[in-house]
Design an enzyme around this catalytic site. Structure first.
Site, short mmCIF file in Angstrom:
data_model
loop_
_atom_site.label_atom_id
_atom_site.label_comp_id
_atom_site.label_asym_id
_atom_site.label_seq_id
_atom_site.Cartn_x
_atom_site.Cartn_y
_atom_site.Cartn_z
N MET A 1 41.28 43.07 34.24
CA MET A 1 42.44 43.86 33.88
C MET A 1 43.10 44.47 35.12
SD MET A 1 42.84 43.50 30.73
CE MET A 1 41.89 42.87 29.37
N CYS A 2 43.18 43.68 36.17
CA CYS A 2 43.92 44.07 37.37
C CYS A 2 43.12 44.99 38.30
CB CYS A 2 45.25 44.73 37.02
SG CYS A 2 46.23 43.83 35.79
N ARG A 3 43.56 45.06 39.52
CA ARG A 3 43.07 45.97 40.55
C ARG A 3 44.29 46.49 41.28
NH1 ARG A 3 37.93 47.23 39.58
NH2 ARG A 3 39.18 47.38 37.68
N ASN A 42 41.24 38.22 39.06
CA ASN A 42 42.61 38.73 39.01
C ASN A 42 43.52 37.71 39.71
OD1 ASN A 42 42.06 41.64 37.96
ND2 ASN A 42 40.64 41.37 39.66
N ASN A 133 46.38 49.41 35.45
CA ASN A 133 45.14 48.64 35.43
C ASN A 133 44.51 48.88 34.07
OD1 ASN A 133 42.58 47.58 35.76
ND2 ASN A 133 41.92 49.14 37.23
#
Length: 285
Positions: A1-3, A42, A133
């Site tokens: 879920m992103c960084r 990601n 995020n």
């Protein structure tokens, strides 16, 4: 879920902030350490924002524009829907740009959401840059209700059909409200970023208690962030302030941020407060 990562400090090459350290943001794209069940890699795009001074000229009484008397930082950005490790601009072009403020993100798209450039953070407007995020389950219903409650601009203004882009429309409306709304949640409008983030996170979590809601906001001078079911660490000294999903190196001064917290950071200053109240739990000035 992103960084994601936000930096404030001495002017540095923009590209270097994406590749800095043995566990850089670029490395976190393919080898994140603490996704907490929110995906594995990601690889669905990335983006970076940096701030440059813009000349502000206010008209005089006759409508003329005298020489500018101050500079206001404005966010510029670069985005790509391809994995960050495939883009030569990260090593060849972005290092030629220097800025004292940078906000970068790598994306892991939620199933059902588009993989396209317009869906990649950061989202920008004037002096603001924003990254999310996490994920908001049933986001169309939840965020439509939140936007209605706040009297926010139409979610049709969102750059992409994603929860993150919709969150930015709502937050932007709280930061720079236009007009007056009499919807119950909008009777009190705030332009203070910390208050706006707290109100937005509270409204979303009330309707979607399992939402992963790590938000990162910058204006070129200060960074604000929230934690809700995702990791976050901070590194603040008298010279720099870094807010990141994961530490990019082994510096012992990195501090993990607990869940349900609101962070405000700039060089020489750090506050970490409960996301649900104004009570400060830790401060460094």
């Amino acid at each position: 879920m992103c960084r994601h990562l936000g930096y404030l400090g001495p002017p540095a090459p923009v590209g270097d902030l994406l590749t800095r350290g043995t566990h850089s943001l670029r490395a976190q794209a393919w080898a994140p350490r603490d996704m907490r069940g929110g995906g594995t890699i990601n690889a669905d795009g990335f983006g970076v924002a940096w701030w440059v001074p813009t000349v502000v000229q206010a008209p005089d009484g006759n409508g003329a524009h005298p020489p500018a008397d101050r500079d206001a930082p404005a966010a510029s950005r670069y985005r790509n829907a391809a994995p960050i490790w495939t883009d030569p601009a990260v090593d060849e072009v972005l290092p030629q740009l220097r800025s004292a403020a940078v906000l970068g993100a790598v994306r892991s798209a939620t199933v059902g959401m588009p993989v396209e450039r317009s869906a990649c953070a950061p989202f920008t407007h004037g002096r603001w840059a924003f990254s999310h995020n996490g994920v908001v389950q049933d986001w169309r219903r939840v965020l439509t209700a939140v936007a209605t409650g706040f009297g926010s601009p139409s979610l049709l203004e969102a750059e992409a059909r994603t929860d993150s882009a919709a969150l930015w429309v709502i937050l932007r409306g709280l930061l720079e409200p236009a007009g007056v709304s009499y919807a119950p949640e909008a009777l009190v409008r705030h332009s203070d970023p910390a208050i706006a983030l707290r109100r937005l996170a509270g409204a979303v979590l009330e309707r979607a208690p399992r939402a992963r809601l790590n938000l990162l906001l910058g204006d070129g001078e200060t960074l604000w962030a929230t934690t809700a079911y995702h990791s976050l660490s901070v590194l603040v000294t008298d010279e720099i302030a870094v807010v990141a999903s994961e530490p990019y190196d082994d510096d012992p001064r990195w501090q993990p941020v607990a869940d349900r917290q609101l962070v405000t950071a700039r060089p020489g200053h750090l506050t970490v407060a409960s996301l649900h109240s104004d009570e400060s739990e830790r401060a460094r000035t």
